[in-house]
Design a protein around this motif. Structure first.
Motif, mmCIF file in Angstrom:
data_model
loop_
_atom_site.group_PDB
_atom_site.id
_atom_site.type_symbol
_atom_site.label_atom_id
_atom_site.label_comp_id
_atom_site.label_asym_id
_atom_site.label_seq_id
_atom_site.Cartn_x
_atom_site.Cartn_y
_atom_site.Cartn_z
ATOM 1 N N ASP A 46 5.090 -1.067 -7.996
ATOM 2 C CA ASP A 46 4.067 0.174 -8.158
ATOM 3 C C ASP A 46 4.914 1.575 -8.392
ATOM 4 N N GLY A 47 5.593 1.069 -9.527
ATOM 5 C CA GLY A 47 6.412 2.411 -10.093
ATOM 6 C C GLY A 47 7.703 2.854 -9.166
ATOM 7 N N GLY A 48 7.969 2.110 -8.084
ATOM 8 C CA GLY A 48 9.107 2.591 -7.282
ATOM 9 C C GLY A 48 8.585 3.543 -6.173
ATOM 10 N N VAL A 49 7.569 3.749 -6.046
ATOM 11 C CA VAL A 49 6.854 4.890 -4.885
ATOM 12 C C VAL A 49 5.793 4.106 -3.838
ATOM 13 N N GLN A 50 5.901 4.714 -2.869
ATOM 14 C CA GLN A 50 4.938 4.084 -1.774
ATOM 15 C C GLN A 50 4.580 5.375 -0.820
ATOM 16 N N GLY A 51 3.508 5.403 -0.198
ATOM 17 C CA GLY A 51 2.810 6.313 0.690
ATOM 18 C C GLY A 51 1.366 6.096 0.816
ATOM 19 N N THR A 52 0.767 7.304 1.390
ATOM 20 C CA THR A 52 -0.604 7.431 1.511
ATOM 21 C C THR A 52 -1.358 7.423 0.198
ATOM 22 N N ASP A 53 -0.884 8.551 -0.625
ATOM 23 C CA ASP A 53 -1.320 8.701 -2.012
ATOM 24 C C ASP A 53 -1.479 7.438 -2.932
ATOM 25 N N ILE A 54 -0.301 6.630 -2.779
ATOM 26 C CA ILE A 54 0.078 5.623 -3.759
ATOM 27 C C ILE A 54 -0.946 4.276 -3.294
ATOM 28 N N ASP A 55 -1.043 4.329 -1.803
ATOM 29 C CA ASP A 55 -2.064 3.208 -1.541
ATOM 30 C C ASP A 55 -3.382 3.659 -1.708
ATOM 31 N N ILE A 56 -3.939 5.015 -1.802
ATOM 32 C CA ILE A 56 -5.285 5.346 -2.070
ATOM 33 C C ILE A 56 -5.534 4.944 -3.475
ATOM 34 N N MET A 57 -4.594 5.268 -4.360
ATOM 35 C CA MET A 57 -4.945 5.153 -5.995
ATOM 36 C C MET A 57 -4.897 3.582 -6.162
ATOM 37 N N LYS A 58 -3.851 2.879 -5.465
ATOM 38 C CA LYS A 58 -3.929 1.604 -5.515
ATOM 39 C C LYS A 58 -5.100 0.804 -5.143
ATOM 40 N N GLU A 59 -5.743 0.994 -4.115
ATOM 41 C CA GLU A 59 -6.962 0.606 -3.577
ATOM 42 C C GLU A 59 -8.330 0.953 -4.790
ATOM 43 N N ILE A 60 -8.279 2.165 -5.332
ATOM 44 C CA ILE A 60 -9.194 2.762 -6.126
ATOM 45 C C ILE A 60 -8.952 1.861 -7.391
#
Length: 264
Positions: A46-60
């Motif tokens: 995931d590009g070396g990042v995690q968090g709410t905004d990362i999870d939201i965009m991954k789900e989208i």
């Protein structure tokens, strides 16, 4: 709504199928915002990042069969990257405001929040506006909170010396090491600093600004099509509880409901 716009495009016939024809979306983020976009322990994931905004965009992306390419940069650089087409949008706790609305289109808000002043227990007492006069305050450079703090400082004639720093970690550290008397950060980030880092900070939300979290987009046809699909997906994620689940995972509170009534 602080300059946010109703989403949607003029061509109501645009569909998710049209937007899916572009199978990759390039998303900018900082990796420096605790709980929202922070570095993980696996640079290959995931590009070396995690968090709410990362999870939201991954789900989208998952729901629309998109591939995400992550671009990591300070928040002050991300909007320049959006302007020159290097990225399609930003996923990093971006707040809607009037200045941004003049230049960008937003999707509908996916979460809500506010800003707070924080200080050490032996620092200035954050229980009155008068106690803040002439103090030094660290804040994130090139961000909505800096603009909000500057406007409030001028309106209240507090004479606060504003110290702009390049990432959220530096903003908090600037207060902890004495460079600044206090810091101005997201209220949720302040609570997270106490619960996760055991900092025992004073937290004072003076009602300076309540904001909507959005994804910004260029005002062009390609971006409009992407934005329309993201809007539909965010509404679906809200309806089926996915947005709430993501925020409960990272913060333990539901920030997807607008309950940030401005304090008097």
């Amino acid at each position: 709504g602080c300059g946010s716009e109703k989403s949607g495009v003029n061509d109501k016939k645009a569909t998710s199928t049209q937007a899916k024809s572009s199978t990759k979306i390039i998303v900018g983020t900082t990796g420096l915002t605790p709980g929202s976009s922070e570095h993980n322990n696996d640079n290959t994931k995931d590009g070396g990042v995690q968090g709410t905004d990362i999870d939201i965009m991954k789900e989208i992306a998952k729901r629309n069969n998109w591939e995400i390419e992550w671009r990591i940069a300070p928040v002050s650089a991300l909007f320049g990257m959006l302007d020159n087409g290097s990225i399609d949008t930003i996923a990093n706790c971006i707040a809607a405001n009037k200045a941004r609305a003049q230049k960008y289109n937003f999707d509908d808000p996916y979460a809500y929040g506010s800003y707070s002043l924080v200080a050490k227990q032996d620092g200035p007492k954050l229980n009155s506006v008068e106690a803040l006069k002439g103090k030094k305050c660290s804040v994130l450079a090139g961000a909505d909170q800096r603009i909000s703090l500057e406007e409030w400082n001028q309106k209240k004639n507090l004479g606060i010396e504003i110290i702009s720093l390049d990432d959220n970690g530096a903003v908090l550290q600037g207060m902890l090491n004495g460079t600044a008397d206090m810091a101005f950060i997201g209220t949720t980030a302040a609570a997270l600093a106490n619960s996760s880092l055991n900092l025992n900070l004073q937290i004072y939300d003076p009602g300076i600004r309540n904001y909507q979290l959005i994804h910004p987009f260029r005002k062009d046809e390609k971006s409009d099509k992407i934005r329309e699909v993201i809007n539909k997906t965010i509404h679906a994620m809200r309806d089926d509880g996915t947005l709430k689940k993501i925020y409960m995972k990272w913060y333990g509170v539901d920030l997807t409901v607008d309950n940030t009534a401005k304090k008097k």
